[in-house]
Every structure is written in C-alpha cells, then in structure tokens.
Design a protein around this motif. Structure first.
Motif, PDB file in Angstrom:
ATOM      1  N   ASP A 172       0.808  -1.223   0.000  1.00 10.61           N
ATOM      2  CA  ASP A 172       0.000   0.000   0.000  1.00 10.61           C
ATOM      3  C   ASP A 172       0.842   1.275   0.000  1.00 10.61           C
ATOM      4  OD1 ASP A 172      -2.041  -1.778   0.098  1.00 10.61           O
ATOM      5  OD2 ASP A 172      -2.665  -1.319   2.156  1.00 10.61           O
ATOM      6  N   PHE A 173       1.952   1.271   0.751  1.00  9.97           N
ATOM      7  CA  PHE A 173       2.752   2.495   0.889  1.00  9.97           C
ATOM      8  C   PHE A 173       3.864   2.573  -0.162  1.00  9.97           C
ATOM      9  CE2 PHE A 173       1.992   3.050   5.787  1.00  9.97           C
ATOM     10  CZ  PHE A 173       0.631   2.881   5.585  1.00  9.97           C
ATOM     11  N   GLY A 174       4.051   1.502  -0.905  1.00 14.61           N
ATOM     12  CA  GLY A 174       5.074   1.514  -1.939  1.00 14.61           C
ATOM     13  C   GLY A 174       6.494   1.465  -1.391  1.00 14.61           C
ATOM     14  N   THR A 175       6.719   0.569  -0.436  1.00 14.91           N
ATOM     15  CA  THR A 175       8.057   0.407   0.142  1.00 14.91           C
ATOM     16  C   THR A 175       9.050  -0.023  -0.944  1.00 14.91           C
ATOM     17  OG1 THR A 175       7.089  -0.250   2.242  1.00 14.91           O
ATOM     18  CG2 THR A 175       9.386  -0.908   1.865  1.00 14.91           C
ATOM     19  N   THR A 176      10.190   0.673  -1.003  1.00 11.98           N
ATOM     20  CA  THR A 176      11.192   0.299  -2.015  1.00 11.98           C
ATOM     21  C   THR A 176      12.415  -0.360  -1.392  1.00 11.98           C
ATOM     22  OG1 THR A 176      12.061   2.548  -1.882  1.00 11.98           O
ATOM     23  CG2 THR A 176      10.533   2.067  -3.691  1.00 11.98           C
ATOM     24  N   ALA A 177      12.616  -0.126  -0.087  1.00 13.72           N
ATOM     25  CA  ALA A 177      13.762  -0.747   0.592  1.00 13.72           C
ATOM     26  C   ALA A 177      13.301  -1.259   1.946  1.00 13.72           C
ATOM     27  CB  ALA A 177      14.884   0.270   0.784  1.00 13.72           C
ATOM     28  N   VAL A 178      13.850  -2.412   2.337  1.00 14.60           N
ATOM     29  CA  VAL A 178      13.460  -2.993   3.612  1.00 14.60           C
ATOM     30  C   VAL A 178      14.718  -3.258   4.432  1.00 14.60           C
ATOM     31  CG1 VAL A 178      13.405  -5.347   2.686  1.00 14.60           C
ATOM     32  CG2 VAL A 178      12.035  -4.792   4.689  1.00 14.60           C
ATOM     33  N   GLU A 195      -0.135 -16.153   1.947  1.00  7.62           N
ATOM     34  CA  GLU A 195      -1.203 -15.173   1.723  1.00  7.62           C
ATOM     35  C   GLU A 195      -1.470 -14.950   0.238  1.00  7.62           C
ATOM     36  OE1 GLU A 195      -2.863 -13.180   4.410  1.00  7.62           O
ATOM     37  OE2 GLU A 195      -2.156 -15.066   5.273  1.00  7.62           O
ATOM     38  N   GLY A 196      -0.692 -15.625  -0.608  1.00  9.09           N
ATOM     39  CA  GLY A 196      -0.860 -15.448  -2.044  1.00  9.09           C
ATOM     40  C   GLY A 196      -0.357 -14.121  -2.561  1.00  9.09           C
ATOM     41  N   ILE A 197       0.621 -13.539  -1.831  1.00 11.17           N
ATOM     42  CA  ILE A 197       1.195 -12.270  -2.286  1.00 11.17           C
ATOM     43  C   ILE A 197       2.451 -12.567  -3.093  1.00 11.17           C
ATOM     44  CG2 ILE A 197       2.294 -10.100  -1.529  1.00 11.17           C
ATOM     45  CD1 ILE A 197       0.615 -10.448   1.108  1.00 11.17           C
ATOM     46  N   ASP A 198       2.548 -12.018  -4.294  1.00  9.86           N
ATOM     47  CA  ASP A 198       3.740 -12.214  -5.112  1.00  9.86           C
ATOM     48  C   ASP A 198       4.726 -11.086  -4.816  1.00  9.86           C
ATOM     49  OD1 ASP A 198       5.677 -12.662  -6.958  1.00  9.86           O
ATOM     50  OD2 ASP A 198       4.399 -12.327  -8.725  1.00  9.86           O
ATOM     51  N   LEU A 199       5.812 -11.432  -4.130  1.00  8.33           N
ATOM     52  CA  LEU A 199       6.781 -10.408  -3.719  1.00  8.33           C
ATOM     53  C   LEU A 199       7.393  -9.688  -4.920  1.00  8.33           C
ATOM     54  CD1 LEU A 199       8.643 -12.208  -0.777  1.00  8.33           C
ATOM     55  CD2 LEU A 199       6.955 -10.388  -0.609  1.00  8.33           C
ATOM     56  N   HIS A 200       7.483 -10.383  -6.031  1.00  7.46           N
ATOM     57  CA  HIS A 200       8.069  -9.750  -7.222  1.00  7.46           C
ATOM     58  C   HIS A 200       7.210  -8.610  -7.742  1.00  7.46           C
ATOM     59  CE1 HIS A 200      11.404 -12.672  -8.056  1.00  7.46           C
ATOM     60  NE2 HIS A 200      10.726 -13.294  -7.121  1.00  7.46           N
ATOM     61  N   GLN A 201       5.935  -8.617  -7.349  1.00  9.31           N
ATOM     62  CA  GLN A 201       5.035  -7.543  -7.774  1.00  9.31           C
ATOM     63  C   GLN A 201       5.161  -6.306  -6.880  1.00  9.31           C
ATOM     64  OE1 GLN A 201       3.136  -7.735 -10.600  1.00  9.31           O
ATOM     65  NE2 GLN A 201       4.212  -9.689 -10.858  1.00  9.31           N
ATOM     66  N   LEU A 202       5.816  -6.473  -5.710  1.00 12.49           N
ATOM     67  CA  LEU A 202       5.976  -5.324  -4.805  1.00 12.49           C
ATOM     68  C   LEU A 202       7.100  -4.424  -5.316  1.00 12.49           C
ATOM     69  CD1 LEU A 202       5.765  -6.987  -1.244  1.00 12.49           C
ATOM     70  CD2 LEU A 202       3.955  -5.817  -2.498  1.00 12.49           C
ATOM     71  N   PRO A 203       7.036  -3.131  -4.965  1.00  4.91           N
ATOM     72  CA  PRO A 203       8.071  -2.216  -5.449  1.00  4.91           C
ATOM     73  C   PRO A 203       9.421  -2.336  -4.721  1.00  4.91           C
ATOM     74  CG  PRO A 203       6.411  -1.026  -4.173  1.00  4.91           C
ATOM     75  CD  PRO A 203       5.937  -2.427  -4.276  1.00  4.91           C
ATOM     76  N   VAL A 204       9.514  -3.217  -3.733  1.00  3.26           N
ATOM     77  CA  VAL A 204      10.772  -3.361  -2.975  1.00  3.26           C
ATOM     78  C   VAL A 204      11.881  -3.793  -3.928  1.00  3.26           C
ATOM     79  CG1 VAL A 204      11.917  -4.504  -1.041  1.00  3.26           C
ATOM     80  CG2 VAL A 204       9.452  -4.099  -0.956  1.00  3.26           C
ATOM     81  N   ARG A 205      13.029  -3.120  -3.881  1.00  2.16           N
ATOM     82  CA  ARG A 205      14.119  -3.504  -4.778  1.00  2.16           C
ATOM     83  C   ARG A 205      15.431  -3.766  -4.061  1.00  2.16           C
ATOM     84  NH1 ARG A 205      14.664   2.194  -5.276  1.00  2.16           N
ATOM     85  NH2 ARG A 205      16.768   2.523  -4.531  1.00  2.16           N
ATOM     86  N   ARG A 220      21.163 -15.823  -1.713  1.00  4.95           N
ATOM     87  CA  ARG A 220      20.558 -16.186  -3.000  1.00  4.95           C
ATOM     88  C   ARG A 220      19.068 -16.455  -2.841  1.00  4.95           C
ATOM     89  NH1 ARG A 220      25.606 -18.602  -3.773  1.00  4.95           N
ATOM     90  NH2 ARG A 220      24.934 -20.575  -2.859  1.00  4.95           N
ATOM     91  N   GLU A 221      18.720 -17.149  -1.758  1.00  8.91           N
ATOM     92  CA  GLU A 221      17.319 -17.466  -1.525  1.00  8.91           C
ATOM     93  C   GLU A 221      16.495 -16.176  -1.351  1.00  8.91           C
ATOM     94  OE1 GLU A 221      16.800 -20.230   1.718  1.00  8.91           O
ATOM     95  OE2 GLU A 221      14.604 -20.118   1.539  1.00  8.91           O
ATOM     96  N   ILE A 222      17.033 -15.258  -0.557  1.00  9.89           N
ATOM     97  CA  ILE A 222      16.312 -13.990  -0.326  1.00  9.89           C
ATOM     98  C   ILE A 222      16.170 -13.230  -1.639  1.00  9.89           C
ATOM     99  CG2 ILE A 222      16.434 -11.715   0.804  1.00  9.89           C
ATOM    100  CD1 ILE A 222      17.916 -13.140   3.142  1.00  9.89           C
ATOM    101  N   GLU A 223      17.262 -13.145  -2.373  1.00 12.74           N
ATOM    102  CA  GLU A 223      17.227 -12.372  -3.624  1.00 12.74           C
ATOM    103  C   GLU A 223      16.237 -12.970  -4.625  1.00 12.74           C
ATOM    104  OE1 GLU A 223      21.327 -11.761  -4.914  1.00 12.74           O
ATOM    105  OE2 GLU A 223      21.435  -9.967  -3.641  1.00 12.74           O
ATOM    106  N   GLU A 224      16.194 -14.308  -4.662  1.00 10.18           N
ATOM    107  CA  GLU A 224      15.263 -14.956  -5.581  1.00 10.18           C
ATOM    108  C   GLU A 224      13.820 -14.761  -5.149  1.00 10.18           C
ATOM    109  OE1 GLU A 224      16.205 -19.150  -6.197  1.00 10.18           O
ATOM    110  OE2 GLU A 224      18.210 -18.464  -6.837  1.00 10.18           O
ATOM    111  N   LYS A 225      13.571 -15.026  -3.871  1.00  5.71           N
ATOM    112  CA  LYS A 225      12.187 -14.964  -3.400  1.00  5.71           C
ATOM    113  C   LYS A 225      11.616 -13.549  -3.473  1.00  5.71           C
ATOM    114  CE  LYS A 225      11.685 -19.087  -0.691  1.00  5.71           C
ATOM    115  NZ  LYS A 225      11.938 -19.759   0.571  1.00  5.71           N
ATOM    116  N   TRP A 226      12.463 -12.560  -3.200  1.00  7.16           N
ATOM    117  CA  TRP A 226      11.975 -11.185  -3.156  1.00  7.16           C
ATOM    118  C   TRP A 226      12.165 -10.446  -4.484  1.00  7.16           C
ATOM    119  CZ3 TRP A 226       9.874  -8.079   0.823  1.00  7.16           C
ATOM    120  CH2 TRP A 226       9.705  -8.723   2.057  1.00  7.16           C
TER     121      TRP A 226
END
Lengths: 438, 143
Positions: A172-178, A195-205, A220-226
C-alpha cells in the motif's frame, strides 16, 4: 551510489592521515577522562603523544566485553552524563547488560554511516524505507531509521513482527527498501506465499540485512524470493550499532567506514595483528566517538580484511562476511545467547550441575532452539504433571532472562554425549556461516 | 499398609521399555503391576515388583533415573460397581487421586487397584474406617 564521495573514495594515504590524527585525539580523550584507559595505557607504556602512524594502533591495549561489564553501566563513558543523549544496551553473558551511550554528535555520526550504508544499496530521498528491525534498546531499528531519514527517504518505523501488516504496508505504501534480519525477511517471504502475495510484484528492490550471521546460500534465496538485491550490513552496539560496515552493490565484502572506525584482524590466541587476507578476529577502534570511544575492541567475530579499491570506487577496507565466532556465542533470532546463560538458569532450577545440550535449527526460516536437559534424581517425579511443570519453569526462565522462546525436552541420564575435556553444549544445524568459497 | 512402587523415567524411544523389563527379568524380579504415563517426549513407567529394593538397585546401576514412591493397594470386589463403591469412599473422604492403575494378578476372587494419593497416611486411616480392604506390601509383592 556514494553518500559522501570525498570520504568514501579518499586516497588511502589521506585517509590514514585522518585516522592517525583522530586516533591520537581519541587516545588523548580517553586518557584524560576514563580512568580505566589511563591505567591500561600507562601499563602498556604508551601515551597519546606517541601515536604517529597507523601502525601505532597495534601498540594499544585491547578492550573486551568483560571490561564493559566490569564498568557497568557508565564507567567507560568519556563525557559527563549531561552530554549523553541516547543509551542502548544488549544482553550479556551473565545477564548483566552491555550499556552503550551516545552524544548528540555520536548520533549524527551514526546517522552518517547508516546513510552511507543505505546509499550503498542505492537509496535516495525518493525511496520509502521500511525498518523492520526491532526498535528499543537494540540498536537495529533506530540505527536504520536515522540513516534513512538523513538521506531524506520516507521511513516506515514499523519495527519487527506483525508480518501480514508488514506485507500489506509494503504494497500500500510503496516500500522500495526494507531493513530487517535476513531470517525475518525469509519468514516474511513464507507468509507472503501463504497469503498469495507475489513479492516480485511489490516495489521493494533492495534489502539491508544484518544483526545475525547468514550464508551466501541464504542471500541467493532472499534475492530470488523477493526479487531484490540483498545487502549485508554489519555493526555492533559497542562500536556504534548497524553502520560499522556495509556491502555495496558489487557485493564483494563490506566496506568498513574507516574514517570513524579503525579495523584490524588479529590472531585470537596471540593478539598479533594479521595481514590482509588472513582469517582472524575483528578488532575495532572508535576514532570519532565521544561518549564511548572503545580502543581496540575485540568483537569475537571471525573475518578476513582485504584492501584495494572496490569496483564501486570506495577505498575503505573491506571485511569478509562474518565467518564464525571465537567464543561459543549463538545468535538466535537476533538475540545473543551464550550457553553459560542457559546453564545458570538450569543451575538455579536444579541446584546441581546440569547436563544439557542446545540444539539450534532453522524451522522454516526462523531459528529454533531446543534445550535437552538430563533428568536428575532431584528433579524426577513419578507424576507427569510435575515433570511438565519443570519443563514449563525452565522455558519461562529462559524466556524471561534471555528473551527467547525455547522448547525444553527432558531426557534420560547419559543421553547427552560426554566428551573428554570441554562438553559439546551446542549442536547448530543452521550452517549460518557456510559460504561455499571459504 | 503402604506398598512400594518403583518409577522410572523413560524417553519415548523404541526399545526402552523392553530394556527395563529385561533387566528386571535377568535379576529374577517379577512384575506384579505396571502403568505407563506418557507425553510426547517422555514416559514414566510405574512398577510394583516382587522385590522393590532390589529392583531399585539394579535399575540405578543401569543408569536409569528411578524413584520409590509409596502407594496403596485396594482390594476391589469383583462385581459390577465394585470399583465405583471404592472411588465413592475416597471421594466422600475428600481424598484426591493422583493416579491409579489395576493389578495384573488378583487376590482371591477380588481385583486389586493401586492408588497414588496425596496424603497417604490419612487415606489409609479413612479407608480402614470404611472397611475397605487394603493390601500390605508383603501381600502384594508375593501375589
């Protein structure tokens, strides 16, 4: 992206000149204001005036965690109490906390090095940074917060936990960094999948991950999943908090912000300084800190230093991701845990020397601690209820003294392997330090 | 009128129970009654045996965590409602039962049930007042 190009790409001879000057001033200050250091420096036979080159650092005495505890809470502070604007603390081996303090200028320095860290991952004032490290006595949350704010990014100070809401806010807030612990990022990824949320669709980069050891496989796992870049950051409250060192987008070691923290790698047995490329214990010296300038603080973290300008242009030394510990400290869900702490809890309950073993694993993506305790004649009862009460009591005591939850399992005597000499108290299945190219 | 029971801590793993019973058998100790209380991780094996003292010793020697507890053995009339009558007596006297189990053998025509209660001396006194038949250790060990 460089936050402070002049400093970050400073030619080494200039950087070293700056370091020597600052080191001398720091030694002068602790000599004057901290009796502990005056005594140690006198014993070592070195005074501030004798510091003329970077090499003189090696002549200074070490400081360790015990020194902080012995001077609990404020004994090593180098400024009067009214100049302290912030206090943080972390748990210690005996339950006594390690207390650290900051002046206004220290908080600014901290924000500066964290701003550099965030800039390492490309964060600008256009970004929205979600800080999911814990806020409080732990330095993670506020450290990341001040750094992101200094850059001018929008900060979401959500702290840890409440995972579904974290994900909702990201979308909702458009987080780009976590910013959070690496294991929490994987836990969030798991929740997102449920929850059926596709992390690749989020603006986090990009993500800034630290406060616990992690491996390249986990990266590698984090980078792939997110679908993000995962930046390894390093810090410890005694030296500053997060922001002591950070990876850049090249991801080839963590740049130590050497204009504030001098770094060495030593042989943990002899204390001798090791050359670049050799594995040993990291030692930091704070050269700009006012409140608590630690001299040659032994971290117990094992790493390797390398010099040479990075592909990103930064000239500061790089440390290899932490490869282990010289003591038996475990980091479980971001909390420092020493087996001796668990032992003292068991001693209190059993009144005899307990035979116990800690089994640490990663259940899903969260650290999981199981404590095996050999049943003793004293603890044994023929009623299940009473034995379960003992398990419950141990669990609660661990929770309240260490702040972590653990499963307690009573086992038969002699179940836990006896070894000659030092008992093997810990079985760690997490393989957090593995690297593939060690 | 107290009977000695041996309790052993066992991990919930296969072969544990077999090992205990073998140890007892090897030492010619006869099991009169037994019960197991278990949780996911561990179990407590409770035994009435022909020679509790010897059993305690040999199990200790094998490295088990063993305790000896005093319990009462009640002779229960072997007809429908027999146990209910006894439990009613205990209830009327306000005696709380920690746990109970039945005997493997019998005494005459009656069944035997073993009780662990909180205040054993008081329980014995009250049960005897109500004419409940209690067995003494010797009777039980040599059933």
């Amino acid at each position: 992206m460089l936050w402070n190009p002049e400093i970050e790409t400073m030619p080494r001879h200039e950087l070293e000149k700056l370091q020597v000057e600052r080191l001398r001033r720091t030694v002068e200050r602790v000599y004057q204001h901290v009796p502990f250091y005056r005594q140690k420096l006198d014993e070592a036979g070195i005074g501030p005036a004798e510091i003329r080159s970077v090499a003189d650092l090696a002549r200074l005495p070490f400081t360790n965690k015990q020194d902080l505890r012995d001077n609990y809470p404020f004994g090593l502070f180098a400024v009067p109490k009214d100049e302290i604007v912030r206090v943080h603390a972390s748990s210690g081996t005996t339950g006594k906390m390690t207390v650290v303090g900051y002046t206004k200028s220290d908080v600014n320095t901290w924000a500066e090095v964290m701003a550099r860290t965030m800039a390492c991952g490309g964060v600008t004032n256009k970004d929205t940074v979600q800080v999911a490290y814990g806020y409080g006595l732990f330095t993670g949350g506020l450290g990341a917060h001040y750094g992101a704010e200094k850059i001018g990014a929008a900060v979401i100070p959500i702290s840890g936990g409440n995972t579904k809401r974290q994900l909702q806010i990201m979308a909702d807030f458009g987080t780009t960094a976590v910013a959070c612990t690496p294991s929490y990022s994987l836990f969030m990824a798991e929740t997102a999948a449920e929850e059926g949320i596709d992390l690749h669709q989020l603006p986090v980069r990009v993500g800034f991950f630290g406060a616990e050891p992690w491996s390249n496989a986990m990266r590698r796992e984090i980078e792939e999943k997110w679908g993000i870049k995962a930046i390894d950051i390093y810090g410890l409250s005694e030296v500053m908090g997060p922001g002591v060192a950070s990876e850049c987008m090249v991801q080839d070691g963590l740049h130590v912000w050497e204009d504030h923290f001098m770094v060495e790698v030593i042989d943990p047995a002899t204390g001798e300084v090791l050359p670049y490329g050799e594995k040993g214990e990291l030692v930091f010296t704070c050269i700009t800190k006012e409140a608590l300038p630690l001299i040659r603080y032994r971290t117990r973290d094992i790493s390797i230093l390398s010099n040479g300008t990075c592909a990103c242009g930064r000239t500061h030394l790089r440390m290899h991701r932490v490869m282990g510990r010289t003591d038996d400290m475990l980091i479980i869900r971001g909390v420092n845990v020493f087996p001796s702490q668990i032992e003292s809890v068991l001693l209190e309950i059993g009144e005899t020397e307990p035979h116990y073993q800690l089994i640490v694993d990663r259940e899903g993506n969260l650290d999981d601690l199981e404590i095996w305790v050999e049943i003793s004649e004293r603890l044994f009862s023929d009623e299940v209820r009473k034995l379960e009460q003992i398990e419950g009591r141990i669990r609660r005591e661990i929770q309240s003294t260490l702040g972590i939850s653990a499963r307690v399992k009573l086992v038969e005597p002699k179940t836990i392997a006896r070894s000659e000499g030092k008992a093997k108290r810990v079985i760690d299945w997490r393989d957090v330090y593995s690297d593939g190219n060690r | 009128m107290k009977v000695k029971q041996i309790s052993i801590f066992l991990e919930n793993q296969s072969g544990r129970l077999a090992r205990v019973t073998k140890t007892l058998g090897d030492h010619h100790i006869n099991i009169r009654a037994l019960s197991i209380a278990d949780t996911t991780d561990f179990g407590i094996l409770r035994l009435i045996v022909s020679d509790p003292e010897k059993a305690w010793g040999v199990l200790k020697e094998q490295g088990y965590t063993v305790s000896a507890t005093e319990i009462i053995a009640v002779q229960v009339p072997d007809h429908p409602g027999g146990l209910a009558e006894i439990l009613q007596v205990l209830d009327d006297c306000g005696i709380n039962i920690e746990y109970m189990y039945a005997f493997v053998g019998r005494s005459g025509n009656d069944a035997v049930v073993v009780f662990r209660v909180e205040n054993i001396d008081r329980a014995i006194e009250l049960l005897q007042q109500k004419d409940v038949k209690l067995l003494c250790g010797k009777e039980v060990y040599n059933v």
